[in-house]
Enzyme design. Structure first.
Site, PDB file in Angstrom:
ATOM      1  N   GLU A   1      -4.208   8.244  -3.821  1.00  0.00           N
ATOM      2  CA  GLU A   1      -4.655   7.423  -2.688  1.00  0.00           C
ATOM      3  C   GLU A   1      -4.715   8.215  -1.375  1.00  0.00           C
ATOM      4  O   GLU A   1      -5.339   7.762  -0.414  1.00  0.00           O
ATOM      5  CB  GLU A   1      -3.704   6.236  -2.545  1.00  0.00           C
ATOM      6  CG  GLU A   1      -4.355   4.911  -2.214  1.00  0.00           C
ATOM      7  CD  GLU A   1      -4.928   4.190  -3.431  1.00  0.00           C
ATOM      8  OE1 GLU A   1      -6.122   3.878  -3.423  1.00  0.00           O
ATOM      9  OE2 GLU A   1      -4.178   3.932  -4.399  1.00  0.00           O
TER      10      GLU A   1
ATOM     11  N   ASP B   1      -7.875   8.487   0.491  1.00  0.00           N
ATOM     12  CA  ASP B   1      -8.415   7.437   1.361  1.00  0.00           C
ATOM     13  C   ASP B   1      -8.193   7.733   2.843  1.00  0.00           C
ATOM     14  O   ASP B   1      -8.727   7.043   3.713  1.00  0.00           O
ATOM     15  CB  ASP B   1      -7.810   6.068   1.009  1.00  0.00           C
ATOM     16  CG  ASP B   1      -8.508   5.422  -0.179  1.00  0.00           C
ATOM     17  OD1 ASP B   1      -9.596   5.873  -0.563  1.00  0.00           O
ATOM     18  OD2 ASP B   1      -7.960   4.443  -0.740  1.00  0.00           O
TER      19      ASP B   1
ATOM     20  N   THR C   1      -8.952   0.965 -10.389  1.00  0.00           N
ATOM     21  CA  THR C   1      -8.494  -0.132  -9.513  1.00  0.00           C
ATOM     22  C   THR C   1      -8.780  -1.429 -10.248  1.00  0.00           C
ATOM     23  O   THR C   1      -9.625  -1.458 -11.160  1.00  0.00           O
ATOM     24  CB  THR C   1      -9.169  -0.096  -8.120  1.00  0.00           C
ATOM     25  OG1 THR C   1      -8.884   1.162  -7.516  1.00  0.00           O
ATOM     26  CG2 THR C   1      -8.699  -1.201  -7.197  1.00  0.00           C
TER      27      THR C   1
ATOM     28  N   ARG D   1       0.843  -1.198   0.000  1.00  0.00           N
ATOM     29  CA  ARG D   1       0.000   0.000   0.000  1.00  0.00           C
ATOM     30  C   ARG D   1       0.882   1.254   0.000  1.00  0.00           C
ATOM     31  O   ARG D   1       1.965   1.254   0.594  1.00  0.00           O
ATOM     32  CB  ARG D   1      -0.861  -0.034   1.271  1.00  0.00           C
ATOM     33  CG  ARG D   1      -1.834   1.131   1.462  1.00  0.00           C
ATOM     34  CD  ARG D   1      -3.021   1.022   0.578  1.00  0.00           C
ATOM     35  NE  ARG D   1      -4.133   1.851   1.033  1.00  0.00           N
ATOM     36  CZ  ARG D   1      -5.164   2.159   0.245  1.00  0.00           C
ATOM     37  NH1 ARG D   1      -5.232   1.721  -1.010  1.00  0.00           N
ATOM     38  NH2 ARG D   1      -6.157   2.880   0.710  1.00  0.00           N
TER      39      ARG D   1
ATOM     40  N   GLY E   1     -13.799  -1.067  -6.806  1.00  0.00           N
ATOM     41  CA  GLY E   1     -15.102  -0.467  -6.521  1.00  0.00           C
ATOM     42  C   GLY E   1     -15.135   0.386  -5.273  1.00  0.00           C
ATOM     43  O   GLY E   1     -16.214   0.676  -4.753  1.00  0.00           O
ATOM     44  N   GLY E   2     -13.959   0.797  -4.772  1.00  0.00           N
ATOM     45  CA  GLY E   2     -13.940   1.666  -3.598  1.00  0.00           C
ATOM     46  C   GLY E   2     -14.642   0.998  -2.431  1.00  0.00           C
ATOM     47  O   GLY E   2     -14.498  -0.203  -2.203  1.00  0.00           O
TER      48      GLY E   2
ATOM     49  N   SER F   1      -7.953   1.224   3.523  1.00  0.00           N
ATOM     50  CA  SER F   1      -8.469   0.736   2.244  1.00  0.00           C
ATOM     51  C   SER F   1      -9.727  -0.104   2.454  1.00  0.00           C
ATOM     52  O   SER F   1     -10.029  -0.530   3.567  1.00  0.00           O
ATOM     53  CB  SER F   1      -7.386  -0.131   1.586  1.00  0.00           C
ATOM     54  OG  SER F   1      -7.859  -0.722   0.398  1.00  0.00           O
ATOM     55  N   SER F   2     -10.439  -0.340   1.354  1.00  0.00           N
ATOM     56  CA  SER F   2     -11.550  -1.301   1.368  1.00  0.00           C
ATOM     57  C   SER F   2     -11.214  -2.526   0.517  1.00  0.00           C
ATOM     58  O   SER F   2     -12.041  -3.430   0.390  1.00  0.00           O
ATOM     59  CB  SER F   2     -12.817  -0.657   0.803  1.00  0.00           C
ATOM     60  OG  SER F   2     -13.176   0.475   1.550  1.00  0.00           O
TER      61      SER F   2
ATOM     62  N   ASN G   1      -6.199   4.357  -7.125  1.00  0.00           N
ATOM     63  CA  ASN G   1      -7.434   4.943  -6.596  1.00  0.00           C
ATOM     64  C   ASN G   1      -8.400   5.302  -7.720  1.00  0.00           C
ATOM     65  O   ASN G   1      -8.819   4.416  -8.440  1.00  0.00           O
ATOM     66  CB  ASN G   1      -7.167   6.114  -5.658  1.00  0.00           C
ATOM     67  CG  ASN G   1      -8.370   6.398  -4.759  1.00  0.00           C
ATOM     68  OD1 ASN G   1      -9.154   5.509  -4.489  1.00  0.00           O
ATOM     69  ND2 ASN G   1      -8.535   7.619  -4.305  1.00  0.00           N
TER      70      ASN G   1
END
Ligand code: DON
Length: 565
Positions: free
Chosen positions: A415, A418, A376, A102, A467-468, A447-448, A396
């Protein structure tokens, strides 16, 4: 409702004890699989993965080749300017590890860096331009994966990506969509604009996109490994480009970047072992927590509207915890064991009513949810030895920060969006949060992304999607479908809906709910909002223990491709 929960508890008690322990990994059965399977968001990435398997590489080699190729063929979604999570299963040892590449906040980042003198967010500052970019992790991750888990040399693994960057690839509809979306932002990056908007107009579908600077950057990565990106010429070009356009990166930020190997989130729910992303992602915790809450109900006995209501209610509660508690585990203390525990979920579930929606109140009032599109990217791989990789990669939103440091061909991520830039202020995915996810130097933004394995006596599923914030609800719905017996194609095609605590709205794809179910959900008190277009781009590979069959499926919403051979 209490009766329903009791019924489920009785069903669970009747399950043979065998179902409640972790399913053995394929290779521990001592056999090779009959087939390997790959699902990615682009045919050339799938082909790159297959090329590595055919050359004697393993799933980890395939993962490196796929990730690098996606950086070239889906420049709007992920790349050398972004970050990545790879969930690995090593068949030989049964070991499972989460490779966290990340992005991190630069050393000069501060909690208030996106606020003006009056303490208000500066519009667009977390989304466009080099100040929006975290220090990239994906290049370090590629080197790490290849070195520690692969069999083939990095040069061979990156060869397809370099070839496509140099010789060019056909512009896809996805690329064009993103370019239309980022046209005004592109003005601040002449290098990005020149490559993607020749003569001031976005590239058109079918045109050839050549990326020679990116090919050169990939070559330096091959030659120098970590140092080939994070030190030397590439690092110099990146830092010069960033700083001359208002960014704050330093050479030290790049040289200090580290990939982190973490224990995945792992839990057994109703006989299915769920292995998924730990913090700094909320994905695994939310997935296990929602499944734990659902395990108190007799889902099959419920009508479709009540089932959907229940899914919405568990998502609401899991997203509340995401907002309140989650962030980078190296910076904040997270009660992971509690959040994963069945007892905790049982407590949360007592607040769920089957006859009405629970209002989310508390934080900001209802707003508009933000659709997560195909920016993404995710891929899934199983090789014949039973090694597996679920990889979710990101810069992102579409084309990240829409900024390319001159001479690099690298599009930087955005990013930093986020992070929580101010408590109560929603980010690009309408997510809110607390200090747990505040900006600090060297910190990873929450993050998701949820690369996931599901394991049971039935077999194995490897899955994930972009998809966030909606990644979490998409992976939950696909997981429930697999538990209920769905095959890979049905999992990726499933119509989707989403709730994330705030805004207190249920977003849904056309076809997710019948008219009657929409009416029933409204009567329960849910506010429904039809998504303007379909969302997500899920890639799934499954292995059936009984038949030995491997199946791969790519989301019909995207332009991906699969191979099983
Ligand atoms: O890490 C996250 O949760 C986001 N940056 C992922 C972004 C994403 O999936 C964009 N796709 N629509």
């Amino acid at each position: 409702m209490t009766a329903t929960r009791r019924t489920f508890a009785r069903c669970l008690a009747l399950l043979p004890a065998l179902l409640l322990v972790a399913a053995p990994a394929p290779a521990r059965d001592g056999k090779a699989l009959a087939q390997a399977g790959i699902a990615t968001a682009h045919p050339l990435a799938t082909a790159a993965g297959q090329e590595m398997l055919a050359a004697g590489g393993n799933a980890f080699d395939a993962a490196v080749a796929i990730s690098a190729t996606l950086a070239v063929v889906e420049p709007f979604a992920s790349g050398l300017g972004g970050g990545a999570f790879w969930l690995l299963h090593e068949a030989r040892s049964g070991r499972q590890v989460f490779v966290d590449a990340r992005e991190v906040a630069p050393g000069a980042a501060t909690p208030g860096m996106y606020l003006d003198a009056a303490g208000n967010p500066v519009p667009g500052s977390t989304l466009t331009g080099p100040l929006a970019a975290g220090i990239p992790g994906q290049p370090a991750g590629l080197v790490h994966l290849a070195k520690r888990y692969g069999k083939l040399p990095l040069g061979q693994l990156l060869a397809p990506a370099i070839r496509h960057a140099e010789e060019g690839v056909a512009v896809t509809r996805g690329m064009v969509l993103g370019l239309q979306f980022r046209q005004s932002a592109a003005r601040q990056s002449p290098e990005f604009a020149a490559r993607f908007y020749p003569g001031g107009r976005p590239l058109a579908e079918g045109e050839l996109l050549r990326q020679p600077e990116l090919a050169a950057t990939l070559r330096r990565l091959v030659r120098g490994g970590f140092d080939g990106y994070y030190r030397g010429e590439t690092a110099r070009l990146l830092v010069d480009g960033v700083r001359s356009s208002g960014g704050i990166w330093t050479q030290d930020d790049l040289a200090a970047y580290r990939v982190v190997e973490r224990e995945p989130v792992r839990a057994v729910v109703g006989g299915v072992t769920v292995v998924s992303a730990p913090p700094p992602s909320a994905g695994g915790i939310a997935l296990v927590n929602t499944l734990n809450m659902l395990s108190g109900f007799d889902r099959p006995a419920l009508d479709p509207a009540t089932r959907a209501h229940l899914n919405i209610e568990v998502l609401r509660r899991a997203f509340r915890d995401r907002a309140m508690l989650l962030g980078d585990p190296d910076f904040v203390s997270i009660p992971v064991a509690r959040l994963l525990s069945p007892d905790y979920a049982a407590g949360q579930a007592t607040t769920i009513r089957l006859d009405r929606a629970t209002p989310s109140d508390g934080l900001a009032g209802p707003g508009t949810t933000v659709a997560g599109g195909p920016q993404t990217t995710h891929f899934s791989v199983i090789d014949r030895a039973g090694n597996r990789v679920a990889g979710t990669l990101s810069i992102n939103t579409f084309y990240g920060a829409a900024f390319m440091p001159p001479g690099t061909g690298v599009i930087l991520n955005n990013e930093m969006d986020d992070f929580v830039i101010k408590p109560g202020v929603a980010n690009g995915f309408a997510l809110v949060g607390t200090d747990a996810n505040a900006i600090a130097p060297g910190k990873r933004m929450l993050s998701s992304m949820a690369p996931t394995f599901l394991e049971s006596p039935r077999g194995v599923a490897v899955l994930g999607t972009p998809g966030g914030s909606r990644i979490i609800s998409m992976v939950l719905l696909a997981t429930l479908a697999w538990i209920d017996g769905a095959e890979a194609p049905a999992m990726v095609a499933l119509k989707r809906y989403h709730h994330q605590y705030q805004p207190d709205v249920v977003a849904f794809e056309t076809g997710a709910f019948s008219d009657a179910d929409q009416a029933a959900l409204r009567t329960l008190g849910h506010r429904l909002e039809a998504s303007a277009r379909p969302y997500g781009n899920m890639q799934v590979v499954t292995w059936d223990r009984a038949t030995g069959k491997v199946e791969a499926a790519s989301d019909p919403r995207g332009g991906g491709d699969v191979t099983v051979y």
